[in-house]
Design a protein around this motif. Structure first.
Motif, short mmCIF file in Angstrom:
data_model
loop_
_atom_site.label_atom_id
_atom_site.label_comp_id
_atom_site.label_asym_id
_atom_site.label_seq_id
_atom_site.Cartn_x
_atom_site.Cartn_y
_atom_site.Cartn_z
N ASP A 224 -23.91 -93.11 -186.85
CA ASP A 224 -24.34 -92.39 -185.66
C ASP A 224 -25.04 -93.32 -184.68
OD1 ASP A 224 -23.29 -90.06 -186.66
OD2 ASP A 224 -25.20 -89.27 -187.40
N LYS A 227 -22.30 -95.19 -182.95
CA LYS A 227 -21.67 -94.35 -181.93
C LYS A 227 -22.52 -94.27 -180.68
CE LYS A 227 -20.96 -90.81 -184.77
NZ LYS A 227 -20.56 -89.45 -185.20
N LYS A 231 -21.68 -96.01 -176.47
CA LYS A 231 -21.73 -95.44 -175.13
C LYS A 231 -21.90 -96.52 -174.07
CE LYS A 231 -25.21 -92.72 -175.21
NZ LYS A 231 -26.22 -91.67 -174.92
N ARG A 235 -15.61 -99.23 -178.25
CA ARG A 235 -15.75 -98.90 -179.67
C ARG A 235 -16.35 -100.07 -180.44
NH1 ARG A 235 -9.32 -98.83 -181.30
NH2 ARG A 235 -8.83 -100.89 -180.49
N ALA A 386 -16.33 -96.95 -184.76
CA ALA A 386 -17.25 -96.01 -184.13
C ALA A 386 -17.04 -96.03 -182.62
CB ALA A 386 -18.69 -96.40 -184.46
N THR A 387 -16.82 -94.85 -182.07
CA THR A 387 -16.78 -94.70 -180.62
C THR A 387 -17.84 -93.70 -180.22
OG1 THR A 387 -15.24 -92.83 -180.55
CG2 THR A 387 -14.28 -95.04 -180.74
N ALA A 388 -18.00 -93.49 -178.93
CA ALA A 388 -19.02 -92.54 -178.47
C ALA A 388 -18.70 -91.12 -178.92
CB ALA A 388 -19.14 -92.60 -176.95
N GLU A 389 -17.45 -90.87 -179.30
CA GLU A 389 -17.07 -89.51 -179.69
C GLU A 389 -17.04 -89.31 -181.20
OE1 GLU A 389 -14.97 -91.30 -177.56
OE2 GLU A 389 -15.94 -90.49 -175.78
N HIS A 390 -16.64 -90.36 -181.94
CA HIS A 390 -16.40 -90.15 -183.37
C HIS A 390 -16.42 -91.47 -184.11
CE1 HIS A 390 -12.44 -91.41 -181.95
NE2 HIS A 390 -12.16 -91.74 -183.19
N SER A 391 -16.33 -91.39 -185.43
CA SER A 391 -16.15 -92.59 -186.25
C SER A 391 -15.10 -92.30 -187.31
CB SER A 391 -17.46 -93.01 -186.91
OG SER A 391 -17.98 -91.99 -187.72
#
Length: 403
Positions: A224, A227, A231, A235, A386-391
């Protein structure tokens, strides 16, 4: 009439000389990635400027996203109109009304298109008078206005902006290389990652996971955090290292006072290996000088012995309050304080050495062979994207296929 674009201004990026074009291209790419949830936006680059064309998207929501992109010094809502007096007046009024609650203003005009018949010194009172006639209870203040409305008459049209919004500053992520962030679940390392990214560095992260001593929730906390950091860039590739066997051996075979130092040396060795395997040229840590036993000058000297990689320590001269302030601002603090411990806190000895020496560390390590344990930890590691939306969990090979 409404704002149809966001004007983006550069900071130190504007001083990059012959390299400026590559920095601008990377910034444009990063903005495009950031705005992928606003599919109607387009990015336009002109000399010394960049614009996000809104094409009907919510200007305030797009502005929020752009403010998190490194490399942007300031931003303004803007509207482009024809070089025609009535349109310019309406645009100036729109810009003033966006500064809700402003009681005073000034007009600052610049005429780069010298063929435009109205000189700058006449544009200011022309537009200012229109605002005064259409707004109650406001005045002109050329010295300390609540809002400055900027008008730029260029060959392709007239741009009107008001209110400069602060950007994230720094350099576009991906313009100054890569670094391997040693990411724990604490407060410090995410802040170190953020500040490193601000200098244009793309980060990958490495996390040491020691089940059953550390839980899946502890690992999720780290993901988290990654992630949240994503932002501010793109990623993030998180390398999860199974570290249980190494830690157990350290605490069985090493003197208790040196166990923390030896553990950090093992982590540094593994981090260097993973970095080298992924063409990453440095290691970033969240160390702050004097904060804990492993962060004294003597500890850093002893731990650093095992790598010849540059070690970036953005927090080295900060105190805890400064670090916490940044963590709150960037959104990592509330994640970091979740009550799930990482391997560094679970295995803290009662009396760690605050002044360990290289001589002693090498002597203790010479009595135990960690080679197979290190190789096994690297072999069994896995990657989470990990991206700002999900991992998403991936093997190393699967992740490379995604790139």
């Amino acid at each position: 009439m409404d704002f149809d674009r966001i004007m983006i201004r550069y900071g130190e990026m504007a001083l990059k000389g012959k390299n400026r074009r590559s920095f601008e291209q990377k910034l444009q790419s990063n903005i495009a990635i950031k705005l992928k949830s606003f599919p109607d936006t387009t990015i336009q680059k002109t000399q010394g400027r960049m614009y996000v064309l809104l094409n009907g998207e919510d200007p305030h929501e797009v502005m929020k996203e752009c403010q998190e992109v490194f490399g942007i010094h300031s931003l303004s809502f803007a509207v482009k109109v024809e070089k025609e007096e009535e349109q310019m007046k309406e645009a100036a009024l729109l810009a003033f009304r966006d500064a809700r609650g402003a009681g005073s203003f000034k007009i600052s005009s610049k005429r780069t298109d010298k063929s435009f018949p109205i000189p700058s010194q006449e544009i200011n009172p022309l537009l200012g008078g229109f605002i005064l006639r259409n707004t109650e209870g406001v005045k002109v203040d050329v010295h300390q206005p609540d809002v400055e409305i900027k008008v730029e008459v260029r060959h392709e049209g007239c741009y009107v902006t008001a209110q400069d919004y602060r950007g994230a500053g720094g350099l576009p992520v991906g313009t100054t290389g890569k670094s391997m962030l040693m990411l724990s679940g604490g407060i410090d390392s995410p802040v170190a990652g953020y500040l490193t990214m601000k200098r244009g560095v793309e980060i990958e992260a490495i996390h040491f996971h020691s089940p059953p001593y550390t839980s899946e929730r502890a690992k999720q906390k780290v993901l988290d955090l990654a992630k949240e950091l994503a932002k501010y860039g793109t990623r993030i590739k998180v390398h999860v290292i199974p570290f249980t066997a190494v830690q157990q051996k350290i605490y069985r075979e090493m003197p208790e006072g040196y166990s923390m130092t030896i553990m950090r040396r093992m982590m540094m060795r593994i981090s260097e290996r993973v970095a080298a395997n992924n063409e990453v040229l440095s290691i970033t840590t969240g160390e702050s000088l004097g904060q804990v036993a492993s962060q004294t000058m003597e500890s850093m000297n002893t731990i650093n012995e095992v790598t010849n990689y540059p070690v970036i320590r953005p927090l080295v001269a900060m105190d805890k309050i400064e670090i916490i302030d940044i963590s709150r601002r960037i959104g990592t603090y509330d994640i970091s304080i979740r009550p799930f411990e990482d391997c560094c806190t679970v295995f803290v000895p009662k009396a760690p050495k605050t002044k360990p020496t290289r001589k002693n560390a090498n002597y203790y390590e010479s009595n135990v062979d960690f080679t197979e344990d290190i190789e096994k930890a690297i072999e069994d590691s896995y990657v989470i994207e990990a991206t700002a939306e999900h991992s998403t969990d991936h093997t190393e090979e699967e992740f490379e296929d995604l790139l």
